[in-house]
Enzyme design. Sequence first.
Site, PDB file in Angstrom:
ATOM      1  N   HIS A   1      -8.194  -5.041  -0.346  1.00 32.23           N
ATOM      2  CA  HIS A   1      -6.885  -4.422  -0.126  1.00 32.23           C
ATOM      3  C   HIS A   1      -6.154  -5.040   1.066  1.00 32.23           C
ATOM      4  O   HIS A   1      -4.921  -5.155   1.064  1.00 32.23           O
ATOM      5  CB  HIS A   1      -7.058  -2.919   0.087  1.00 32.23           C
ATOM      6  CG  HIS A   1      -5.765  -2.164   0.164  1.00 32.23           C
ATOM      7  ND1 HIS A   1      -4.818  -2.211  -0.840  1.00 32.23           N
ATOM      8  CD2 HIS A   1      -5.255  -1.354   1.138  1.00 32.23           C
ATOM      9  CE1 HIS A   1      -3.777  -1.447  -0.503  1.00 32.23           C
ATOM     10  NE2 HIS A   1      -4.023  -0.928   0.688  1.00 32.23           N
ATOM     11  N   ASP A   2      -6.893  -5.461   2.075  1.00 37.25           N
ATOM     12  CA  ASP A   2      -6.284  -6.048   3.267  1.00 37.25           C
ATOM     13  C   ASP A   2      -5.553  -7.357   2.989  1.00 37.25           C
ATOM     14  O   ASP A   2      -4.846  -7.862   3.870  1.00 37.25           O
ATOM     15  CB  ASP A   2      -7.349  -6.285   4.344  1.00 37.25           C
ATOM     16  CG  ASP A   2      -7.488  -5.099   5.294  1.00 37.25           C
ATOM     17  OD1 ASP A   2      -6.722  -4.131   5.138  1.00 37.25           O
ATOM     18  OD2 ASP A   2      -8.355  -5.152   6.184  1.00 37.25           O
TER      19      ASP A   2
ATOM     20  N   ARG B   1     -11.943   6.312  10.261  1.00 39.43           N
ATOM     21  CA  ARG B   1     -11.569   4.900  10.248  1.00 39.43           C
ATOM     22  C   ARG B   1     -12.649   4.049   9.592  1.00 39.43           C
ATOM     23  O   ARG B   1     -12.341   3.107   8.852  1.00 39.43           O
ATOM     24  CB  ARG B   1     -11.316   4.413  11.674  1.00 39.43           C
ATOM     25  CG  ARG B   1     -10.928   2.944  11.777  1.00 39.43           C
ATOM     26  CD  ARG B   1      -9.692   2.638  10.965  1.00 39.43           C
ATOM     27  NE  ARG B   1      -9.227   1.274  11.190  1.00 39.43           N
ATOM     28  CZ  ARG B   1      -8.244   0.704  10.521  1.00 39.43           C
ATOM     29  NH1 ARG B   1      -7.624   1.399   9.563  1.00 39.43           N
ATOM     30  NH2 ARG B   1      -7.862  -0.525  10.785  1.00 39.43           N
TER      31      ARG B   1
ATOM     32  N   ASP C   1      -8.848  -6.245  -4.825  1.00 36.70           N
ATOM     33  CA  ASP C   1      -8.416  -4.976  -4.257  1.00 36.70           C
ATOM     34  C   ASP C   1      -8.877  -3.852  -5.181  1.00 36.70           C
ATOM     35  O   ASP C   1      -8.270  -3.588  -6.210  1.00 36.70           O
ATOM     36  CB  ASP C   1      -6.888  -4.967  -4.105  1.00 36.70           C
ATOM     37  CG  ASP C   1      -6.359  -3.688  -3.474  1.00 36.70           C
ATOM     38  OD1 ASP C   1      -7.161  -2.769  -3.213  1.00 36.70           O
ATOM     39  OD2 ASP C   1      -5.130  -3.614  -3.246  1.00 36.70           O
TER      40      ASP C   1
ATOM     41  N   SER D   1       0.840  -1.188   0.000  1.00 39.28           N
ATOM     42  CA  SER D   1       0.000   0.000   0.000  1.00 39.28           C
ATOM     43  C   SER D   1       0.885   1.251   0.000  1.00 39.28           C
ATOM     44  O   SER D   1       1.739   1.408  -0.875  1.00 39.28           O
ATOM     45  CB  SER D   1      -0.950  -0.036   1.209  1.00 39.28           C
ATOM     46  OG  SER D   1      -1.926   0.954   1.129  1.00 39.28           O
TER      47      SER D   1
END
Length: 382
Positions: A353-354, A217, A320, A147
């Site tokens: 994405h994680d 968040r 992602d 990232s």
Amino acid sequence: MNVTPQSMHFAAALPLQSGASIRAYELSFETYGTLNADKSNAVLVCHALNASHHVAGTYAGQDKSEGWWHNMIGPGKALDTEQFFVIGVNNLGSCFGSTGPMHTHPDTGRVYGADFPVVTVEDWVNAQARLLDGLGIKTLAAVMGGSLGGMQALSWALQYPERVRHAVVIASAPNLTAENIAFNEVARRAIQTDPDFHGGNFYAQGTVPKRGLRIARMIGHITYLSDDVMNEKFGRQLIASSQSEQDRNFFYSTLEAEFQIESYLRYQGDKFAEYFDANTYLLITRALDYFDPARRFNGNLSLALARATSKFLLVSFTTDWRFAPKRSREIVKALLDNKRDVSYAEINAPHGHDAFLLDDARYMGVIRSYFNNVVNPSGEAA
């Protein structure tokens, strides 16, 4: 593998891309493994938005203190600390030990707060280079990150091509799309419009803009997950889904969390607001927005990457959507245009994405195989 955080002080001013500078600053870092005699086996790991220098290992006497890439780095793992000397560093402006908005300005004696200078990916790389100088490391076997960390790895290959032999860029991009910048801006506005923010000088007021941090968040977390993962994990399940509708007290409320996904996001937001600094969030998301090595080349990424001389590994993940595979392919193409040595893996993973933080046998296999090739048969870093 128990580890101990370290800190290095830098008295000399560091010139920043903005034209400002910062002096008398500290960088927090950790190391794993042993530096070999000729100091050729060092691997720098760059962190993403809300991570830190605590990349791997655990802290003695602390439960659940594993580093954020503990599954990736350690003895016998994909990045093997029995072969490599791994360095994790916390970036300037962060809130995990390195000098940031919560620290005292050496010239005024007051907390930096909103006066902390804007920092960029390039500034972080320059600061990291000074740290390596302090450790006596002239050349990196590899620089690696996912990232925002991947952006730093790419920038290392451009800013210090003579100091990097391999660059490992995971789930990253050559710049942010307008949609990504928009997500960052909404998150920043959530913080800036919190009444407890006080223009970034909330420390003096004894407040914390927790409401803004929670929303920031929640927005970010949504973008890190794929639709498939959210549906599989939560679907449309209600919090009390084990009860029948007749037995359950239905609120039909605009205020209460009734769906499991709502409860999960609120939990993530609450937890984040307890440990992350609001000004740090603004600084780091801005650094994400500003990163664009092709800007000075009229958007021509091939020209921008011509300076790189290292070998590259790029990894992306099919689901992602925040840093989509096509963005990694842009980097691959630009490197191939320059006839650079590039390996590319596109992992079919459901996690969004994680995925770059999670265990996936194919992903870990790619990283392990690549680092096995970084070390030549004599055992020296190639």
